[in-house]
Design a protein around this motif. Structure first.
Motif, PDB file in Angstrom:
ATOM      1  N   LEU A   1      -6.182  -7.104  28.365  1.00  0.00           N
ATOM      2  CA  LEU A   1      -7.201  -6.951  27.332  1.00  0.00           C
ATOM      3  C   LEU A   1      -7.818  -8.330  27.110  1.00  0.00           C
ATOM      4  CD1 LEU A   1      -8.606  -5.261  25.127  1.00  0.00           C
ATOM      5  CD2 LEU A   1      -6.718  -5.856  23.602  1.00  0.00           C
ATOM      6  N   ILE A   2      -9.131  -8.422  27.342  1.00  0.00           N
ATOM      7  CA  ILE A   2      -9.855  -9.684  27.227  1.00  0.00           C
ATOM      8  C   ILE A   2     -10.681  -9.637  25.946  1.00  0.00           C
ATOM      9  CG2 ILE A   2     -11.509 -11.228  28.343  1.00  0.00           C
ATOM     10  CD1 ILE A   2     -10.776  -9.776  31.010  1.00  0.00           C
ATOM     11  N   MET A   3     -10.469 -10.625  25.064  1.00  0.00           N
ATOM     12  CA  MET A   3     -11.103 -10.581  23.739  1.00  0.00           C
ATOM     13  C   MET A   3     -11.787 -11.912  23.448  1.00  0.00           C
ATOM     14  SD  MET A   3      -7.987  -8.764  21.587  1.00  0.00           S
ATOM     15  CE  MET A   3      -6.659  -9.781  22.262  1.00  0.00           C
ATOM     16  N   ASP A   4     -13.059 -11.845  23.071  1.00  0.00           N
ATOM     17  CA  ASP A   4     -13.839 -13.051  22.787  1.00  0.00           C
ATOM     18  C   ASP A   4     -14.104 -13.141  21.285  1.00  0.00           C
ATOM     19  OD1 ASP A   4     -15.313 -15.342  23.066  1.00  0.00           O
ATOM     20  OD2 ASP A   4     -17.007 -14.410  24.106  1.00  0.00           O
ATOM     21  N   GLU A   5     -13.305 -13.941  20.593  1.00  0.00           N
ATOM     22  CA  GLU A   5     -13.390 -14.090  19.130  1.00  0.00           C
ATOM     23  C   GLU A   5     -13.497 -12.725  18.436  1.00  0.00           C
ATOM     24  OE1 GLU A   5     -15.665 -17.380  17.475  1.00  0.00           O
ATOM     25  OE2 GLU A   5     -16.154 -18.019  19.511  1.00  0.00           O
ATOM     26  N   PRO A   6     -12.490 -11.862  18.610  1.00  0.00           N
ATOM     27  CA  PRO A   6     -12.608 -10.475  18.140  1.00  0.00           C
ATOM     28  C   PRO A   6     -12.507 -10.281  16.635  1.00  0.00           C
ATOM     29  CG  PRO A   6     -10.406 -10.884  18.987  1.00  0.00           C
ATOM     30  CD  PRO A   6     -11.210 -12.122  19.289  1.00  0.00           C
ATOM     31  N   PHE A   7     -12.095 -11.324  15.896  1.00  0.00           N
ATOM     32  CA  PHE A   7     -11.899 -11.163  14.449  1.00  0.00           C
ATOM     33  C   PHE A   7     -12.832 -12.061  13.640  1.00  0.00           C
ATOM     34  CE2 PHE A   7      -7.577 -11.177  16.533  1.00  0.00           C
ATOM     35  CZ  PHE A   7      -7.534  -9.805  16.734  1.00  0.00           C
ATOM     36  N   SER A   8     -13.905 -12.537  14.251  1.00  0.00           N
ATOM     37  CA  SER A   8     -14.743 -13.562  13.626  1.00  0.00           C
ATOM     38  C   SER A   8     -15.405 -13.111  12.329  1.00  0.00           C
ATOM     39  CB  SER A   8     -15.821 -14.023  14.617  1.00  0.00           C
ATOM     40  OG  SER A   8     -16.643 -12.931  15.013  1.00  0.00           O
ATOM     41  N   HIS A   9     -15.599 -11.799  12.147  1.00  0.00           N
ATOM     42  CA  HIS A   9     -16.259 -11.296  10.939  1.00  0.00           C
ATOM     43  C   HIS A   9     -15.328 -10.426  10.086  1.00  0.00           C
ATOM     44  CE1 HIS A   9     -19.807 -12.775  12.981  1.00  0.00           C
ATOM     45  NE2 HIS A   9     -20.514 -12.548  11.909  1.00  0.00           N
ATOM     46  N   LEU A  10     -14.020 -10.602  10.278  1.00  0.00           N
ATOM     47  CA  LEU A  10     -13.057  -9.814   9.504  1.00  0.00           C
ATOM     48  C   LEU A  10     -12.336 -10.707   8.502  1.00  0.00           C
ATOM     49  CD1 LEU A  10     -11.401  -7.592  12.272  1.00  0.00           C
ATOM     50  CD2 LEU A  10     -13.479  -7.166  10.933  1.00  0.00           C
TER      51      LEU A  10
END
Length: 214
Positions: free
Chosen positions: A163-172
Motif C-alpha cells: 500500500l503506497i500512501m502520499d501524505e494520506p492524513f494531511s487534512h485529518l
C-alpha cells in the motif's frame, strides 16, 4: 520484495545533488510485509518517489525492482496487473471523480476485477472512518478531509501486497487520523502486506515502521 537501485529523478537531480538521503542514489530493499515511513520536507521528491514506485514516471536513472523485475520495463498490461493485484495507492491529490458519489468512486475500484470484498465491508469501513453519511453524496461537494477518508477506503477494497500512501492524513484531525491508521494497520496485518507512507515530519502513528529520509 521491492529494491531501489541508485534511484534519482531527472527533474530533481540538480536540487538533490550533494544532499544526504537514505533513498535517493542508494541501494534500498523493502521486504515483504515491511512498514516503511518516508520523511522529507516539501520539494525533496515525496510525490515524485510515489509516482515512480507506481510506474507513472520513467524520467529517472537507476531502477525499481519488484520481485527482481524492473517495473520500468514492464508492458502496460503487466503494469496494470501489478496495480490490480500487488500495488494499491492513496494519491496526495486523491484523484476522485467529483461528479460520482463517494460510494461510486469506491465501487469503481472494488469491482474493477473479481471483488476482493463485498459492499457491506465498504459501509463498515465508512462507518469506522465517520463518512457513512456521505456515501451517496457527490465526492466534489465533500470536504477534503472526507474525500481523503474516501480515498483511503478506495485503496483498501482491492488486493495488494504493498500500500503506497502520499501524505494520506494531511487534512485529518488527530482523532480521524487515529481511526484511519487503525483501519490501515488492521487491513495490512490481515493481508501480511507492507506499506510505504510519505510524510513531512516524523510521526509514530504506525508502530514498528522503518524510517527513511529523502
Amino acid at each position: 520484495m521491492l529494491t531501489l537501485n541508485n534511484l534519482m529523478p531527472d527533474p530533481l537531480r540538480e536540487r538533490l545533488s550533494g544532499k544526504s538521503s537514505s533513498v535517493w542514489n542508494c541501494t534500498v530493499q523493502f521486504d515483504p510485509g515491511e512498514w516503511i515511513g518516508i520523511i522529507a520536507p516539501s520539494g525533496t521528491g515525496k510525490t515524485t518517489f510515489v509516482h515512480i514506485l507506481y510506474g507513472l514516471r520513467k524520467d529517472y536513472t537507476g531502477s525499481v525492482l519488484l520481485n527482481h523485475a524492473d517495473i520500468r520495463l514492464l508492458e502496460p498490461d503487466q503494469m496494470a496487473k501489478v496495480r490490480q493485484q500487488q500495488f494499491s495507492i492513496i494519491f496526495q491529490d486523491l484523484k476522485l471523480f467529483p461528479h460520482l458519489t463517494v460510494r461510486e468512486n469506491i465501487e469503481l475500484k472494488r469491482i474493477l476485477q473479481e471483488p476482493y470484498c463485498d459492499a457491506d465491508k465498504v459501509t463498515a469501513m465508512a462507518e469506522q472512518l465517520g463518512i457513512a453519511g456521505i456515501l451517496n453524496q457527490p465526492a466534489g461537494i465533500c470536504s477534503y478531509g472526507e474525500q481523503q477518508r474516501a480515498s483511503i477506503i478506495r485503496a483498501l477494497v482491492q488486493p495488494f501486497e504493498w500500500l503506497i500512501m502520499d501524505e494520506p492524513f494531511s487534512h485529518l484531525d488527530i482523532d480521524n487520523t487515529k481511526k484511519a491508521v487503525a483501519l490501515i494497520a488492521d487491513e495490512c496485518k490481515q493481508r501480511k502486506a507492507g506499506f510505504i507512507v510519505t510524510n513531512l515530519d516524523e510521526t509514530d502513528l504506525f508502530p514498528n515502521t522503518r524510517k527513511l529520509y529523502l
